[in-house]
Design a protein around this motif. Structure first.
Motif, PDB file in Angstrom:
ATOM      1  N   GLN A 101      36.773  -5.617  21.691  1.00 20.31           N
ATOM      2  CA  GLN A 101      36.383  -6.934  21.194  1.00 20.31           C
ATOM      3  C   GLN A 101      35.703  -6.824  19.830  1.00 20.31           C
ATOM      4  O   GLN A 101      35.308  -5.745  19.392  1.00 20.31           O
ATOM      5  CB  GLN A 101      35.454  -7.625  22.200  1.00 20.31           C
ATOM      6  N   SER A 102      35.538  -7.976  19.180  1.00 17.47           N
ATOM      7  CA  SER A 102      34.999  -8.009  17.821  1.00 17.47           C
ATOM      8  C   SER A 102      33.536  -7.567  17.748  1.00 17.47           C
ATOM      9  O   SER A 102      33.070  -7.137  16.690  1.00 17.47           O
ATOM     10  CB  SER A 102      35.132  -9.417  17.237  1.00 17.47           C
ATOM     11  N   TRP A 103      32.817  -7.681  18.866  1.00 16.45           N
ATOM     12  CA  TRP A 103      31.400  -7.301  18.839  1.00 16.45           C
ATOM     13  C   TRP A 103      31.227  -5.791  18.661  1.00 16.45           C
ATOM     14  O   TRP A 103      30.169  -5.336  18.177  1.00 16.45           O
ATOM     15  CB  TRP A 103      30.701  -7.720  20.146  1.00 16.45           C
ATOM     16  N   TYR A 104      32.239  -5.022  19.019  1.00 15.64           N
ATOM     17  CA  TYR A 104      32.133  -3.558  18.958  1.00 15.64           C
ATOM     18  C   TYR A 104      32.489  -3.088  17.553  1.00 15.64           C
ATOM     19  O   TYR A 104      33.625  -2.726  17.265  1.00 15.64           O
ATOM     20  CB  TYR A 104      33.042  -2.924  20.001  1.00 15.64           C
ATOM     21  N   ALA A 110      28.928   1.322  17.331  1.00 12.14           N
ATOM     22  CA  ALA A 110      29.413   2.607  17.848  1.00 12.14           C
ATOM     23  C   ALA A 110      28.569   3.763  17.321  1.00 12.14           C
ATOM     24  O   ALA A 110      28.199   4.669  18.078  1.00 12.14           O
ATOM     25  CB  ALA A 110      30.878   2.807  17.465  1.00 12.14           C
ATOM     26  N   ALA A 111      28.256   3.734  16.028  1.00 14.04           N
ATOM     27  CA  ALA A 111      27.433   4.791  15.445  1.00 14.04           C
ATOM     28  C   ALA A 111      26.026   4.757  16.034  1.00 14.04           C
ATOM     29  O   ALA A 111      25.422   5.814  16.294  1.00 14.04           O
ATOM     30  CB  ALA A 111      27.377   4.633  13.927  1.00 14.04           C
ATOM     31  N   TRP A 112      25.499   3.563  16.238  1.00 15.84           N
ATOM     32  CA  TRP A 112      24.178   3.410  16.847  1.00 15.84           C
ATOM     33  C   TRP A 112      24.150   4.058  18.233  1.00 15.84           C
ATOM     34  O   TRP A 112      23.242   4.828  18.563  1.00 15.84           O
ATOM     35  CB  TRP A 112      23.843   1.923  16.918  1.00 15.84           C
ATOM     36  N   ALA A 113      25.160   3.766  19.048  1.00 18.23           N
ATOM     37  CA  ALA A 113      25.214   4.316  20.409  1.00 18.23           C
ATOM     38  C   ALA A 113      25.327   5.837  20.377  1.00 18.23           C
ATOM     39  O   ALA A 113      24.584   6.547  21.070  1.00 18.23           O
ATOM     40  CB  ALA A 113      26.386   3.705  21.162  1.00 18.23           C
TER      41      ALA A 113
END
Length: 234
Positions: free
Chosen positions: A85-88, A93-96
């Motif tokens: 989805q657009s939220w990802y 991703a880098a934060w996670a």
């Protein structure tokens, strides 16, 4: 030389630097929260809790950060459609990935800080009727901070440099801005040298802030060591 000064003052560079700083700040804050609980798990009296903490540290310390970024950005969307989805975004991703990776290292720093506090102070707190949570919050953690600040400051600087890896997942941070300029101009020295100057300036400022924090908490800790025995007698 003209290209160097143009890159140094360009919007993509300073916006990329702000993105790198923002990613570093949120990733470190998240990693501190995760790392604290992993450190408590490592010190737990329950074997299964210690096993989970050990497994977490082993997994994220034994695999390359670059591989973890690829896994979070490319593999997770293939396992669950929600990640398509657009939220990802690349930033999420880098934060996670960086948070989970950094938490494994911070947990060891926090654990060492907690273990450095004299166990007798916990016994003194119990003798005064303090709960374990209150002892941890008011006695152990404030003293552990003094031990943990220098290595945490170093990890902050290391994490800032690790944000450059996020360029591979299309995050437009500082290095990505430099690589984009090299592709447009077919010139490497000036764009990369401008990025180098940005990193040097940012890290130098962080080192000054780290030094001031170390002096502040060292003085606070010394003052508490003098006052603490009198407080226990009241």
């Amino acid at each position: 030389m003209h290209l160097f000064w143009q890159a140094l003052s360009s919007g993509p560079y300073w916006r990329g630097a702000l993105t790198a700083l923002e990613l570093t700040a949120v990733a470190l804050t998240t990693a501190l929260g995760i790392g604290f609980f992993v450190a408590l798990g490592s010190l737990s009296k329950r074997r299964w809790v210690r096993a989970i903490a050990w497994l977490y540290n082993w997994l994220f310390r034994a695999t390359p950060t670059l591989l973890q970024l690829y896994f979070v950005w490319d593999v997770l969307p293939s396992l669950w459609n929600g990640f398509t989805q657009s939220w990802y975004t690349p930033f999420i991703a880098a934060w996670a990935a960086l948070s989970l990776n950094e938490a494994a290292y911070l947990s060891e720093i926090i654990r060492a800080g907690l273990m450095s506090v004299d166990p007798g102070q916990e016994l003194a707190g119990r003798a005064r009727g303090m709960s374990r949570r209150s002892i941890m919050r008011r006695v152990v953690v404030p003293q552990a901070i003094r031990i943990a600040i220098p290595p945490i400051g170093n990890e902050f600087i290391t994490l800032l440099k690790l944000t450059s890896l996020a360029a591979i997942i299309s995050l437009h941070e500082l290095l990505a801005a430099a690589l984009q300029l090299t592709s447009a101009t077919f010139s490497y020295p000036a764009p990369l040298l401008a990025a180098l100057v940005y990193y040097l300036v940012i890290v130098s400022i962080l080192m000054v802030i780290q030094g001031r924090l170390e002096r502040r908490f060292t003085w606070t800790s010394s003052r508490r060591r003098i006052v603490a025995p009198q407080a226990l007698m009241r």
